[in-house]
Design a protein around this motif. Structure first.
Motif, PDB file in Angstrom:
ATOM      1  N   VAL A  66      26.549  41.139  43.280  1.00  0.00           N
ATOM      2  CA  VAL A  66      26.747  42.591  43.173  1.00  0.00           C
ATOM      3  C   VAL A  66      28.164  42.898  42.695  1.00  0.00           C
ATOM      4  CG1 VAL A  66      26.920  44.739  44.487  1.00  0.00           C
ATOM      5  CG2 VAL A  66      24.982  43.215  44.862  1.00  0.00           C
ATOM      6  N   ILE A  67      29.149  42.210  43.270  1.00  0.00           N
ATOM      7  CA  ILE A  67      30.546  42.425  42.872  1.00  0.00           C
ATOM      8  C   ILE A  67      30.751  42.056  41.408  1.00  0.00           C
ATOM      9  CG2 ILE A  67      32.919  41.570  43.211  1.00  0.00           C
ATOM     10  CD1 ILE A  67      32.231  41.414  46.228  1.00  0.00           C
ATOM     11  N   THR A  68      30.159  40.947  40.975  1.00  0.00           N
ATOM     12  CA  THR A  68      30.283  40.522  39.577  1.00  0.00           C
ATOM     13  C   THR A  68      29.617  41.522  38.638  1.00  0.00           C
ATOM     14  OG1 THR A  68      30.192  38.231  40.344  1.00  0.00           O
ATOM     15  CG2 THR A  68      29.995  38.587  37.984  1.00  0.00           C
ATOM     16  N   LEU A  69      28.497  42.092  39.069  1.00  0.00           N
ATOM     17  CA  LEU A  69      27.817  43.122  38.278  1.00  0.00           C
ATOM     18  C   LEU A  69      28.735  44.334  38.088  1.00  0.00           C
ATOM     19  CD1 LEU A  69      25.093  43.895  36.937  1.00  0.00           C
ATOM     20  CD2 LEU A  69      24.455  44.965  39.105  1.00  0.00           C
ATOM     21  N   ILE A  70      29.414  44.732  39.158  1.00  0.00           N
ATOM     22  CA  ILE A  70      30.355  45.857  39.077  1.00  0.00           C
ATOM     23  C   ILE A  70      31.502  45.518  38.123  1.00  0.00           C
ATOM     24  CG2 ILE A  70      32.046  47.212  40.386  1.00  0.00           C
ATOM     25  CD1 ILE A  70      30.155  46.862  42.830  1.00  0.00           C
ATOM     26  N   ILE A  71      32.031  44.298  38.262  1.00  0.00           N
ATOM     27  CA  ILE A  71      33.138  43.862  37.401  1.00  0.00           C
ATOM     28  C   ILE A  71      32.707  43.867  35.929  1.00  0.00           C
ATOM     29  CG2 ILE A  71      34.607  41.885  36.794  1.00  0.00           C
ATOM     30  CD1 ILE A  71      34.535  41.152  39.806  1.00  0.00           C
ATOM     31  N   ALA A  72      31.457  43.473  35.678  1.00  0.00           N
ATOM     32  CA  ALA A  72      30.957  43.402  34.301  1.00  0.00           C
ATOM     33  C   ALA A  72      30.957  44.764  33.620  1.00  0.00           C
ATOM     34  CB  ALA A  72      29.553  42.807  34.292  1.00  0.00           C
ATOM     35  N   PHE A  73      30.748  45.834  34.414  1.00  0.00           N
ATOM     36  CA  PHE A  73      30.663  47.173  33.828  1.00  0.00           C
ATOM     37  C   PHE A  73      31.921  48.010  34.049  1.00  0.00           C
ATOM     38  CE2 PHE A  73      26.178  45.979  34.108  1.00  0.00           C
ATOM     39  CZ  PHE A  73      25.751  46.326  32.832  1.00  0.00           C
ATOM     40  N   VAL A  74      32.912  47.440  34.747  1.00  0.00           N
ATOM     41  CA  VAL A  74      34.191  48.141  34.946  1.00  0.00           C
ATOM     42  C   VAL A  74      35.307  47.203  34.484  1.00  0.00           C
ATOM     43  CG1 VAL A  74      35.657  49.409  36.571  1.00  0.00           C
ATOM     44  CG2 VAL A  74      33.179  49.298  36.962  1.00  0.00           C
ATOM     45  N   PRO A  75      35.551  47.124  33.194  1.00  0.00           N
ATOM     46  CA  PRO A  75      36.521  46.156  32.666  1.00  0.00           C
ATOM     47  C   PRO A  75      37.937  46.331  33.200  1.00  0.00           C
ATOM     48  CG  PRO A  75      35.814  47.714  30.957  1.00  0.00           C
ATOM     49  CD  PRO A  75      34.899  47.891  32.127  1.00  0.00           C
ATOM     50  N   GLY A  76      38.271  47.547  33.643  1.00  0.00           N
ATOM     51  CA  GLY A  76      39.612  47.780  34.178  1.00  0.00           C
ATOM     52  C   GLY A  76      39.941  46.913  35.380  1.00  0.00           C
ATOM     53  N   LEU A  77      38.912  46.504  36.128  1.00  0.00           N
ATOM     54  CA  LEU A  77      39.138  45.638  37.286  1.00  0.00           C
ATOM     55  C   LEU A  77      39.687  44.272  36.869  1.00  0.00           C
ATOM     56  CD1 LEU A  77      35.892  46.423  39.340  1.00  0.00           C
ATOM     57  CD2 LEU A  77      38.213  47.216  39.831  1.00  0.00           C
ATOM     58  N   VAL A  78      39.391  43.872  35.650  1.00  0.00           N
ATOM     59  CA  VAL A  78      39.888  42.604  35.116  1.00  0.00           C
ATOM     60  C   VAL A  78      41.164  42.806  34.305  1.00  0.00           C
ATOM     61  CG1 VAL A  78      39.397  40.749  33.457  1.00  0.00           C
ATOM     62  CG2 VAL A  78      37.631  41.465  35.087  1.00  0.00           C
ATOM     63  N   LEU A  79      41.169  43.840  33.489  1.00  0.00           N
ATOM     64  CA  LEU A  79      42.215  43.981  32.468  1.00  0.00           C
ATOM     65  C   LEU A  79      43.455  44.732  32.934  1.00  0.00           C
ATOM     66  CD1 LEU A  79      39.904  44.825  29.430  1.00  0.00           C
ATOM     67  CD2 LEU A  79      40.930  42.623  30.003  1.00  0.00           C
ATOM     68  N   TRP A  80      43.403  45.370  34.104  1.00  0.00           N
ATOM     69  CA  TRP A  80      44.533  46.194  34.533  1.00  0.00           C
ATOM     70  C   TRP A  80      45.818  45.385  34.675  1.00  0.00           C
ATOM     71  CZ3 TRP A  80      47.212  46.733  39.430  1.00  0.00           C
ATOM     72  CH2 TRP A  80      48.119  47.800  39.434  1.00  0.00           C
ATOM     73  N   ILE A  81      45.762  44.254  35.389  1.00  0.00           N
ATOM     74  CA  ILE A  81      46.975  43.450  35.600  1.00  0.00           C
ATOM     75  C   ILE A  81      47.454  42.810  34.301  1.00  0.00           C
ATOM     76  CG2 ILE A  81      47.922  41.413  36.764  1.00  0.00           C
ATOM     77  CD1 ILE A  81      46.344  42.152  39.221  1.00  0.00           C
ATOM     78  N   PRO A  82      46.571  42.196  33.482  1.00  0.00           N
ATOM     79  CA  PRO A  82      47.057  41.678  32.196  1.00  0.00           C
ATOM     80  C   PRO A  82      47.723  42.743  31.320  1.00  0.00           C
ATOM     81  CG  PRO A  82      44.903  40.759  32.676  1.00  0.00           C
ATOM     82  CD  PRO A  82      45.165  41.799  33.719  1.00  0.00           C
TER      83      PRO A  82
END
Length: 425
Positions: free
Chosen positions: A403-419
């Motif tokens: 479920v968490i990975t599904l959310i991450i897949a559709f909310v790219p900011g969760l991955v890209l914010w720190i980079p």
């Protein structure tokens, strides 16, 4: 390709080691391509797959894990965590997730994190009458954090295969790793009520201060490693070397590590490293043959021809990764499917860093899913808990992770914010 697929399935069901399964499949596929000259390339592809500078950090992280296991670092972290949250019900379970996060930021490997946790946490949980299947499932699932929280061996390999910045992948994994830890803690919250898990020691400020000072060297290690990578002080390979040095210094500080342990540590590390590199080498054979046969392009064209909906294509890729992860070891799956899925992801506008994190997490979750869940096997072998029991008990953790990975897949900011914040993309 049909005969190669049949050969792959038969070899896998027959229990042949995955490295040789990949090699056999590659040879059968090459034989189907109708060009005898391609057979002369096999040896070259095996060695070229392993002869990559970016992979040199892997043996360092494996050695660091072995040293950590021998140096008593985990027990000091446990003492500190128990003194901090021991007065909560189920404190040992929450402590497992917290310690896994610390170890993950040093080791970068799910198997290393799970094996160390097994040696320390299983006996403690038995003392407090935790259900054994819950304890084993929690430890196996906490091992997932190893390849997600930086530095990560999995991200390093994806970077090698895709030419995506490894530092950006490391930084992109921070928030997903924290979300997974929160998700596992949520499962624990409900398990506390279901199993009536016990309360630990009463809170004592003096004990907390003493245990914090004792655990401080171990607590500082991940900040040094991750901070060094974030500030550009270390390369991934150098961070692996720093992890080894930090583990050695911590072991010496805790007076648990002896130089006489090094030969056995190096032998175990060499065997583990050899296994990983065999998978990479033989996997490169089938990866090359698929590229020559233009199979990635055919799959990409089929999916993009079926639909142009970004949402639907992401869901299709996630479903494929669940199935792939249930059947294949993570490194071999990455080698085969990175060239297939990365072009599809970029074609629908996914950032390669965002896709890489989602791709790696999905294959990491597969480490605790039957029938090929490698971390489940490691946990079962060390803890002596039935694999059947673990496979059933791990379901809530896997469900939350998906479920968490599904959310991450559709909310790219969760991955890209720190980079983006660090301006490394």
């Amino acid at each position: 390709m049909g005969i190669a697929i049949i050969a792959f399935i038969i070899a896998l069901i027959g229990g042949i080691p995955i490295a040789f399964v990949m090699g056999i499949t590659g040879v059968f596929h090459i034989s189907q391509m109708g060009n005898p000259a391609f057979f002369s390339v096999i040896t070259q592809r095996i060695f070229s797959g392993m002869d990559i500078v970016g992979l040199t950090c892997i043996p360092f992280f494996i050695v660091a894990g072995e040293v950590m296991n021998a140096s008593g670092v985990t027990s000091k972290l446990l003492d500190f965590t128990r003194s901090l949250i021991g007065h909560f019900k189920g404190s040992l379970a929450y402590a497992t997730v917290f310690i896994a996060m610390i170890l993950s930021a040093i080791l970068g490997s799910a198997n290393a994190v799970a094996s160390i946790l097994c040696s320390i946490m299983i006996p403690e949980m038995k003392k407090d009458n935790y259900p054994e299947e819950f304890s084993g499932a929690l430890i196996a699932s906490s091992g997932i954090l190893g390849p997600v929280i930086p530095p990560s061996v999995t991200f390093v390999y994806f970077s090698v295969l895709s030419n995506v910045s490894v530092n950006a992948l490391f930084m992109g994994g921070i928030i997903p790793g924290l979300l997974l830890a929160i998700g596992f803690s949520t499962v624990i919250f409900f398990a506390v009520k279901k199993f009536d898990l016990p309360v630990g020691d009463a809170f004592n400020p003096k004990t907390l201060a003493k245990s914090f000072i004792t655990a401080l060297p171990a607590l500082l290690v991940p900040f040094i490693i991750v901070g060094g990578i974030m500030l550009g002080i270390f390369t991934p390979t150098e961070s692996g070397a720093v992890a080894v040095l930090a583990a050695l210094l911590a072991g010496i500080f805790y007076k648990k590590f002896k130089l006489s342990m090094l030969p056995a540590i190096f032998i175990r590390s060499a065997i583990t490293t050899g296994g990983i590199f065999l998978i990479i080498g033989f996997g490169n054979v089938i990866g090359w043959s698929m590229a020559m046969d233009k199979i990635p392009q055919a799959i990409s064209a089929a999916i993009l021809g079926f639909t142009t909906s970004k949402t639907l294509i992401i869901l299709i890729m996630l479903a494929m990764l669940v199935l792939i992860g249930c059947l294949m070891e993570a490194f071999s799956a990455m080698l085969l499917f990175t060239p297939v899925m990365l072009p599809i992801a970029t074609a629908i506008g996914m950032d390669p860093i965002h896709f890489g994190i989602v791709f790696c997490i999905m294959l990491t979750i597969a480490l605790v899913t039957p029938p090929v869940g490698m971390v489940l096997f490691v946990t079962s072998n060390i803890s002596k808990i039935s694999l059947h029991k673990l496979s059933r008990a791990v379901f809530p953790f896997v469900a939350v992770a998906l479920v968490i990975t599904l959310i991450i897949a559709f909310v790219p900011g969760l991955v890209l914010w720190i980079p983006h914040l660090l301006k490394i993309v």
